[in-house]
Design an enzyme around this catalytic site. Structure first.
Site, PDB file in Angstrom:
ATOM      1  CE1 TYR A   1      -0.422  -1.128   5.700  1.00  0.00           C
ATOM      2  CE2 TYR A   1       0.454  -1.058   7.915  1.00  0.00           C
ATOM      3  CZ  TYR A   1       0.142  -1.769   6.767  1.00  0.00           C
ATOM      4  OH  TYR A   1       0.399  -3.117   6.701  1.00  0.00           O
TER       5      TYR A   1
ATOM      6  CG  ASN B   1      -3.016  -8.900   6.331  1.00  0.00           C
ATOM      7  OD1 ASN B   1      -1.991  -8.446   6.844  1.00  0.00           O
ATOM      8  ND2 ASN B   1      -3.784  -8.183   5.531  1.00  0.00           N
TER       9      ASN B   1
ATOM     10  CD  GLU C   1       3.852  -0.236  -0.503  1.00  0.00           C
ATOM     11  OE1 GLU C   1       4.355  -1.317  -0.883  1.00  0.00           O
ATOM     12  OE2 GLU C   1       2.632  -0.076  -0.314  1.00  0.00           O
TER      13      GLU C   1
ATOM     14  CG  HIS D   1       2.975  -4.508   2.745  1.00  0.00           C
ATOM     15  ND1 HIS D   1       1.815  -3.818   2.509  1.00  0.00           N
ATOM     16  CD2 HIS D   1       3.874  -4.074   1.824  1.00  0.00           C
ATOM     17  CE1 HIS D   1       2.019  -2.982   1.493  1.00  0.00           C
ATOM     18  NE2 HIS D   1       3.246  -3.124   1.060  1.00  0.00           N
TER      19      HIS D   1
ATOM     20  CE  LYS E   1       0.946  -6.434   6.952  1.00  0.00           C
ATOM     21  NZ  LYS E   1      -0.512  -6.177   6.878  1.00  0.00           N
TER      22      LYS E   1
HETATM   23  P1  IDP Z   1      -3.348  -4.775   1.458  1.00  0.00           P
HETATM   24  O1  IDP Z   1      -2.395  -4.994   2.631  1.00  0.00           O
HETATM   25  O2  IDP Z   1      -3.977  -6.051   0.993  1.00  0.00           O
HETATM   26  O3  IDP Z   1      -2.706  -3.991   0.343  1.00  0.00           O
HETATM   27  P2  IDP Z   1      -4.686  -2.342   2.346  1.00  0.00           P
HETATM   28  O4  IDP Z   1      -6.067  -1.924   2.019  1.00  0.00           O
HETATM   29  O5  IDP Z   1      -3.547  -1.579   1.759  1.00  0.00           O
HETATM   30  O6  IDP Z   1      -4.572  -3.905   2.003  1.00  0.00           O
HETATM   31  O7  IDP Z   1      -4.591  -2.327   3.933  1.00  0.00           O
HETATM   32  C1  IDP Z   1      -3.362  -2.393   4.603  1.00  0.00           C
HETATM   33  C2  IDP Z   1      -3.499  -3.267   5.841  1.00  0.00           C
HETATM   34  O8  IDP Z   1      -4.480  -2.708   6.733  1.00  0.00           O
HETATM   35  C3  IDP Z   1      -4.031  -4.671   5.562  1.00  0.00           C
HETATM   36  O9  IDP Z   1      -3.015  -5.557   5.137  1.00  0.00           O
HETATM   37  C4  IDP Z   1      -4.616  -5.056   6.895  1.00  0.00           C
HETATM   38  O10 IDP Z   1      -3.613  -5.459   7.823  1.00  0.00           O
HETATM   39  C5  IDP Z   1      -5.222  -3.736   7.365  1.00  0.00           C
HETATM   40  N1  IDP Z   1      -6.628  -3.588   6.961  1.00  0.00           N
HETATM   41  C6  IDP Z   1      -7.088  -3.227   5.732  1.00  0.00           C
HETATM   42  N2  IDP Z   1      -8.421  -3.150   5.696  1.00  0.00           N
HETATM   43  C7  IDP Z   1      -8.833  -3.469   6.940  1.00  0.00           C
HETATM   44  C8  IDP Z   1     -10.152  -3.565   7.532  1.00  0.00           C
HETATM   45  O11 IDP Z   1     -11.193  -3.334   6.904  1.00  0.00           O
HETATM   46  N3  IDP Z   1     -10.181  -3.909   8.852  1.00  0.00           N
HETATM   47  C9  IDP Z   1      -9.056  -4.171   9.574  1.00  0.00           C
HETATM   48  N4  IDP Z   1      -7.817  -4.099   9.066  1.00  0.00           N
HETATM   49  C10 IDP Z   1      -7.702  -3.746   7.752  1.00  0.00           C
HETATM   50 MG    MG Z   2      -2.036  -2.019   0.291  1.00  0.00          MG
END
Ligand code: IDP
Ligand code: MG
Length: 176
Positions: A57, A131, A145, A134, A17
């Site tokens: 997303y 984070n 994806e 992805h 990212k």
């Molecule tokens: P993942 O990336 O671990 O698969 P997902 O639930 O698919 O997690 O969420 C996609 C992205 O959305 C996450 O990597 C993160 O950047 C963001 N995200 C997910 N949940 C939250 C949250 O509760 N607060 C803020 N950002 C979130």
């Molecule tokens: Mg995900």
């Protein structure tokens, strides 16, 4: 099919990212991912359009952080120079689980401290989980994806079935 996640070839999408590029972490991340002993079958650096970000997303579109998340994956908070990501497709046995393990948990504060997200991620004051990478979470997501981010000709090998389609004549940019 087998339930053993380490058996059977899988494909997974990794996206470094914009925060990963801004923090100059590309090398560290690729080195860490090399521990999974997978093959790279495609990679590119690209600007993420709003359309791609929203499609990627789509499962989070009703979340309060959705707009900030779309801005984040597009690199909007960091300025034009960092409006880019590096996308990589990995191939190998248990690829999805192996990469998720190295990536760490979604919330960087909860992620294993030696995982990519644990070591390099943060939560912004706006509450977005920055984070760093992805990683696809299951085979269905991975296929959706990979097809969203890459065209068949950008990957080594026909990893999913393809078809021939006629393209209307179109102008393309070539080297001058
Ligand atoms: P993942 O990336 O671990 O698969 P997902 O639930 O698919 O997690 O969420 C996609 C992205 O959305 C996450 O990597 C993160 O950047 C963001 N995200 C997910 N949940 C939250 C949250 O509760 N607060 C803020 N950002 C979130
Ligand atoms: Mg995900």
């Amino acid at each position: 099919m087998t339930n053993d996640p380490n058996r059977g070839v899988q494909y997974t999408l990794v996206v470094i990212k914009p925060d990963g590029l801004k923090k100059s972490l590309t090398g560290n991340i690729l080195t860490k991912l090399a521990e999974a002993r997978l093959h790279i079958v495609g990679t590119k650096v690209l600007r993420v359009t709003r359309e791609l970000a929203e499609a990627h997303y789509q499962h989070l579109k009703d979340k309060p952080f959705f707009k900030d998340l779309v801005d984040y994956i597009q690199g909007k908070p960091y300025g034009k120079e960092y409006e880019r990501v590096m996308a990589i497709v990995y191939e190998g046995p248990g690829a999805i689980q192996r990469v998720r393990q190295i990536a760490g948990a979604t919330n960087p504060e909860e992620a294993d401290p030696v995982s990519v997200r644990g070591a390099y991620g943060r939560i912004t004051t706006k509450g977005v989980f920055e984070n760093v990478i992805h990683a696809s979470s299951d085979p269905t997501d991975a296929e959706r994806e990979i097809k969203l981010w890459f065209q068949p000709h950008e990957l080594i090998g026909e990893i999913y079935p393809t078809k021939k389609v006629q393209q209307p004549a179109q102008e393309i940019t070539a080297w001058a």
